[in-house]
Design an enzyme around this catalytic site. Sequence first.
Site, mmCIF file in Angstrom:
data_model
loop_
_atom_site.group_PDB
_atom_site.id
_atom_site.type_symbol
_atom_site.label_atom_id
_atom_site.label_comp_id
_atom_site.label_asym_id
_atom_site.label_seq_id
_atom_site.Cartn_x
_atom_site.Cartn_y
_atom_site.Cartn_z
ATOM 1 N N ASP A 128 41.162 40.386 48.890
ATOM 2 C CA ASP A 128 42.582 40.684 47.792
ATOM 3 C C ASP A 128 43.334 40.910 47.717
ATOM 4 O O ASP A 128 43.865 42.222 48.303
ATOM 5 C CB ASP A 128 41.516 41.476 46.804
ATOM 6 C CG ASP A 128 41.947 42.339 45.195
ATOM 7 O OD1 ASP A 128 42.796 41.730 44.984
ATOM 8 O OD2 ASP A 128 41.588 43.294 45.302
ATOM 9 N N ASP A 178 49.316 36.896 41.706
ATOM 10 C CA ASP A 178 48.117 37.659 42.049
ATOM 11 C C ASP A 178 47.216 35.944 42.642
ATOM 12 O O ASP A 178 47.272 35.866 41.670
ATOM 13 C CB ASP A 178 46.886 38.108 41.033
ATOM 14 C CG ASP A 178 45.745 38.776 41.697
ATOM 15 O OD1 ASP A 178 46.058 39.835 42.981
ATOM 16 O OD2 ASP A 178 45.571 39.062 40.763
#
Length: 457
Positions: free
Chosen positions: A122, A331
């Site tokens: 992540d 991201d």
Amino acid sequence: MTYSFYSFAISLFIFLVATHLPILSWCSDSGFSVELIHRDSPKSPLYDPDSTPSSRIRVAAERSHSRAIYFRDAIRKARMSSSALPMDEANNFYSEITPNTFEYLMSFYLGTPANKVLAIADTGSDLIWVQCVPCKECYTQSAPLFDPQSSSTYKTIPCNTDSCSLLPQSSCGSSSQCDYQYGYGDKSIVEGYLSTETIAFDSTGGRPVQIPTILFGCTHQSNGTFDKNDAGLVGLGGGKLSLIRQLGSTIGSKFSYCLPSSTETSTTSQLNFGSNAVVSGSNAITTPLISGSPDTFYFLSLEHISVAGKTIAVGNPIQAKESAQGNIIIDSGTTLTLIDDNTLQYVESNVKSSISLPQVQDPNGVFNLCFNVSETGASAQFPEITFQFFGGASVVLQQSNAFVEAGQNILCLAMISSGATADSINIFGNIAQQNFHIGYNLAAMQLTFAPTNCATQ
Ligand SMILES: *[C@@H]1O[C@H](CO)[C@@H](O)[C@H](O)[C@H]1NC(C)=O
Ligand SMILES: *[C@@H]1O[C@H](CO)[C@@H](O)[C@H](O)[C@H]1NC(C)=O
């Protein structure tokens, strides 16, 4: 290098190979790479053979939405001073992870002897954690839990340490260990002991890499929306507890990835560290990473978007620091690209006017702008869309970076609204990032894009 050192190194290597453990060969000037597994790829335990591109994009769009809310809330909370918050909110001050909204998995080894762990990778959070024995009230996990008692290298961290104070929320446990409590947006929690362990990685195309001491969370209590296939999470954010910042100078504060097109489901992605993460070449372009709050997120400054040569300035600075303003987060864990209402409308109207294909409704109701390509197929002409980041860094999106298949013969602009302009958090998502080698240099605070065929890398 002397001969005796050389022969020592060889016998050490033979000894280590003989132990059958994933074992080190760490040189500070070398790099390593691990496999990134997309959640929808056949290698993933979450793979659903009955899914279609359109069913996958529909749920990915839902995840992109909740991820955007998570970013927005985390930024708002970080901007407020904690003392100004009422007690309840202060307790939830850092609800920085929404675990079900991830896109990639990676595996690593933890402890001595080594246990293989499949975890969420992540770029939107920092803490590394796994579920540990005993786990009384924990989400169900299909793989065995990590047992700290059976690892000779496991150590807890005392609570009165600098390491413990890196956690957003920590307390002193009954044996003065550092207890953490991580709250999530949906009010689920992860609790456990901040600890150190030996971590190792299977380096693709190279020797395994071992790092003797890494801070991680040994989770003893959890509940919420976790998936049984995740045994934990590897935080790849920009904050001090992340894997990237912990490896620090040993990887030159560099990591990179190259994500193949989502239509190539059988190819895997690489997550690179150290010298493997140097992105260069004549067509590489660089833009600053902007310091922001929280330091977990990778902020960039997006100045303009152009569609078929027509350009709009992107407003809405979400962070105002230094000369460039961070107004977009890059991201890997968000599939779609999210842009504020005004900018998105401009992009949509220019895409519309430069495409002669018939417009159709998105059967899933996710996208505003879709086209019927049953007559033209893949040969349809789509306009070039360019994201121009600070410093003249123009990222030219290919058709596959900007359009997705939302149904049979239906292609849609893969961008959705991040909300009203004054209130939005823009996100540069992973479809837009596909087939670029993207390098993060946290020492120089720079991000480099190089167009690359990631499937053949
Ligand atoms: C999580 O578990 C604790 C302890 O059983 C419980 O009090 C709490 O309500 C649970 N939270 C959620 C969101 O289920
Ligand atoms: C797309 O166009 C074809 C004919 O060109 C038509 O048969 C089909 O129904 C259209 N699809 C949609 C979703 O409108």
